[in-house]
Design a protein around this motif. Structure first.
Motif, mmCIF file in Angstrom:
data_model
loop_
_atom_site.group_PDB
_atom_site.id
_atom_site.type_symbol
_atom_site.label_atom_id
_atom_site.label_comp_id
_atom_site.label_asym_id
_atom_site.label_seq_id
_atom_site.Cartn_x
_atom_site.Cartn_y
_atom_site.Cartn_z
ATOM 1 N N ALA A 277 0.839 -1.202 0.000
ATOM 2 C CA ALA A 277 0.000 0.000 0.000
ATOM 3 C C ALA A 277 0.872 1.248 0.000
ATOM 4 C CB ALA A 277 -0.919 -0.002 1.225
ATOM 5 N N VAL A 278 0.382 2.305 -0.638
ATOM 6 C CA VAL A 278 1.122 3.572 -0.674
ATOM 7 C C VAL A 278 1.346 4.093 0.739
ATOM 8 C CG1 VAL A 278 1.027 5.971 -1.453
ATOM 9 C CG2 VAL A 278 0.262 4.141 -2.969
ATOM 10 N N SER A 279 0.359 3.936 1.609
ATOM 11 C CA SER A 279 0.491 4.409 2.992
ATOM 12 C C SER A 279 1.584 3.662 3.750
ATOM 13 C CB SER A 279 -0.837 4.239 3.731
ATOM 14 O OG SER A 279 -1.268 2.885 3.702
ATOM 15 N N SER A 280 1.904 2.434 3.325
ATOM 16 C CA SER A 280 2.926 1.644 4.011
ATOM 17 C C SER A 280 4.333 2.103 3.670
ATOM 18 C CB SER A 280 2.762 0.161 3.643
ATOM 19 O OG SER A 280 3.776 -0.631 4.223
ATOM 20 N N ARG A 281 4.520 2.701 2.492
ATOM 21 C CA ARG A 281 5.857 3.113 2.043
ATOM 22 C C ARG A 281 6.005 4.625 1.961
ATOM 23 N NH1 ARG A 281 9.359 0.335 -0.972
ATOM 24 N NH2 ARG A 281 10.562 2.208 -0.556
ATOM 25 N N THR A 282 5.136 5.373 2.611
ATOM 26 C CA THR A 282 5.188 6.832 2.529
ATOM 27 C C THR A 282 5.170 7.435 3.923
ATOM 28 O OG1 THR A 282 3.976 6.759 0.430
ATOM 29 C CG2 THR A 282 4.101 8.884 1.557
ATOM 30 N N HIS A 283 6.139 8.292 4.203
ATOM 31 C CA HIS A 283 6.182 8.960 5.503
ATOM 32 C C HIS A 283 4.944 9.841 5.656
ATOM 33 C CE1 HIS A 283 7.535 11.473 8.817
ATOM 34 N NE2 HIS A 283 8.515 10.604 9.036
ATOM 35 N N PRO A 284 4.271 9.771 6.800
ATOM 36 C CA PRO A 284 3.014 10.520 6.968
ATOM 37 C C PRO A 284 3.129 12.016 6.687
ATOM 38 C CG PRO A 284 3.306 8.949 8.762
ATOM 39 C CD PRO A 284 4.580 8.932 7.968
ATOM 40 N N LYS A 285 4.296 12.613 6.950
ATOM 41 C CA LYS A 285 4.440 14.056 6.753
ATOM 42 C C LYS A 285 4.395 14.453 5.281
ATOM 43 C CE LYS A 285 7.107 14.833 10.999
ATOM 44 N NZ LYS A 285 8.400 15.267 11.564
ATOM 45 N N MET A 286 4.674 13.523 4.371
ATOM 46 C CA MET A 286 4.629 13.871 2.951
ATOM 47 C C MET A 286 3.205 14.166 2.507
ATOM 48 S SD MET A 286 5.906 11.731 -0.434
ATOM 49 C CE MET A 286 7.611 12.296 -0.429
#
Length: 422
Positions: A277-286
């Protein structure tokens, strides 16, 4: 011991003072307490205002000089930016920036020629050599000549020449009628000579692209912020491109490639998604920079950037490349505080939680794709169900070095290099 007693006495005095201030004499209004409440309320309001301003500052903006370097000369492309400059103004700016350099060079030459004999001539020769050497370091100006129909695009950095040489040989063997464009992002002169010796046909071109005009973090191999820059420049040279990491090899046929190319011309972008999932490989601040939230991307599959088709359309330029580049050229967006490229923990439950491993430019790319197509990855990606492996495969840098060394020793064993195998 005395110091300890003094500290205890001081703490006692402070506590007594606070109690007196808070409670005060019975029946009397406590102005001090009211003052404390008012100050606290004001500080909370200031904190909320600073937080709101901080979130507003996370809106992505791109310096006009970078817009010009990347070929964004249309007023439509820069409508969200403070300054709108048409193509003519970009050309005028380029001429104006070149004039002082030329004047300075002529002045130096005149001063040297007015100097004393042989020493002045030697110094002038040295100056010319330095200028010739620096020409290779100049950034490629926006391309505005005739475009090709289709081009395969990759790049090479220091130490990766073995891999890109084998890529060039792979393309020449599997797709001899297709053009290959390789971006030199800072290899040594020796490695560049080796690459040019291999890429010596009309179908293979090496472009030296200097990233020093951009922020210094763009060259970081960890963030890969240079990839959207390479792709944008290539789209100014060709109507459609196939972007390949230099470790990728083609094993599919021309017909397979053509079918994918036609589909990419319709969609604008076409890649392969992964189970992650995109949410799994993306830092929340981005997500803050795209005015979105990680929860919106928990069911969106992530597309990797190893193999992606792009079409040069206004839609792709405005909706994909521009926001992607805005993030790539903003350090706080592409590389948020706390982001790292390793230490992924995909065993966290639920699986869509942030794994602790950030995808940098790939993460920004997927956020843009998701927002553009309303979180429907079928519009721009294919499922990784084996079709990708039938068309492409990966060859590590270590394998590439080993293969070239074997060939230099006239080793006829081809089992190390499977691209010739069906």
């Amino acid at each position: 011991m005395r110091t300890k007693h003094l500290i205890l006495i001081l703490i006692g005095v402070i506590i007594a003072t606070l109690v007196f201030i808070v409670f005060g004499p019975a029946g009397e209004p406590n102005d001090s307490f009211k003052h404390i409440v008012v100050q606290t309320h004001q500080q909370l309001k200031e904190f909320q205002e600073n937080l709101r301003v901080g979130l507003e500052r996370k809106k992505l903006e791109l310096d006009p000089k970078y817009l010009l370097l990347l070929g964004f000369t249309s007023p439509l492309s820069t409508k969200d930016d403070a300054s709108q400059q048409p193509a003519e103004s970009g050309k005028q700016k380029q001429v104006q920036t070149d004039v002082p350099v030329t004047s300075k060079r002529e002045l130096q030459q005149q001063q040297l020629m007015a100097g004393r004999g042989q020493a002045a001539e030697q110094e002038l020769l040295l100056l010319q050599q330095v200028e010739q050497k620096s020409q290779r370091k100049r950034i490629t100006t926006p391309y505005n000549n005739t475009k090709s129909n289709f081009t395969i695009v990759s790049y090479v950095q220091e130490g990766q020449v073995s891999s890109v040489i084998l890529l060039a040989q792979n393309i020449a063997a599997k797709l001899p009628n297709e053009s290959l464009l390789i971006y030199d992002l800072g290899v040594s002169e020796e490695q560049l000579r080796s690459l040019n010796a291999c890429c010596n046909s009309s179908r293979c071109t090496v472009i030296t692209y200097d990233l020093s005009e951009f922020p210094s973090f763009v060259s970081d191999q960890r963030t890969h912020a240079y990839r959207p820059i390479v792709i944008k420049d290539a789209l100014m040279r060709s109507k459609s491109i196939l972007f390949l990491e230099n470790c990728m090899r083609i094993r599919g046929s021309y017909r397979d490639l053509q079918q994918l190319q036609n589909r990419a011309l319709v969609a604008g972008v076409l890649g392969w998604n992964t189970p992650t999932a995109v949410s799994s490989r993306t830092h929340p601040k981005m997500f803050d920079y795209f005015e979105s939230d990680a929860e919106n991307f928990i069911f969106l599959r992530m597309v990797d950037l190893d193999v992606v088709f792009f079409a040069d359309t206004l839609f792709v330029t405005e909706k994909i490349m521009l926001p992607w580049l805005k993030c790539a050229l903003t350090m706080e967006c592409i590389d948020p505080i706390g982001a790292q490229s390793n230490g992924c923990k995909f065993n966290k439950k639920p699986l869509y939680r942030y794994s602790g491993c950030h995808g940098y430019d790939a993460s920004a790319f997927n956020i843009v794709l998701g927002l553009t197509w309303h979180l429907d990855d079928t519009k721009y990606s294919l499922s990784s169900d084996g079709t990708k492996e039938n068309l492409f495969y990966k060859e590590t840098l270590e394998q590439a070095i080993k293969i070239l060394e074997s060939r230099r020793r006239n080793n006829s064993d081809t089992s190390d290099h499977p691209f010739t195998e069906d």
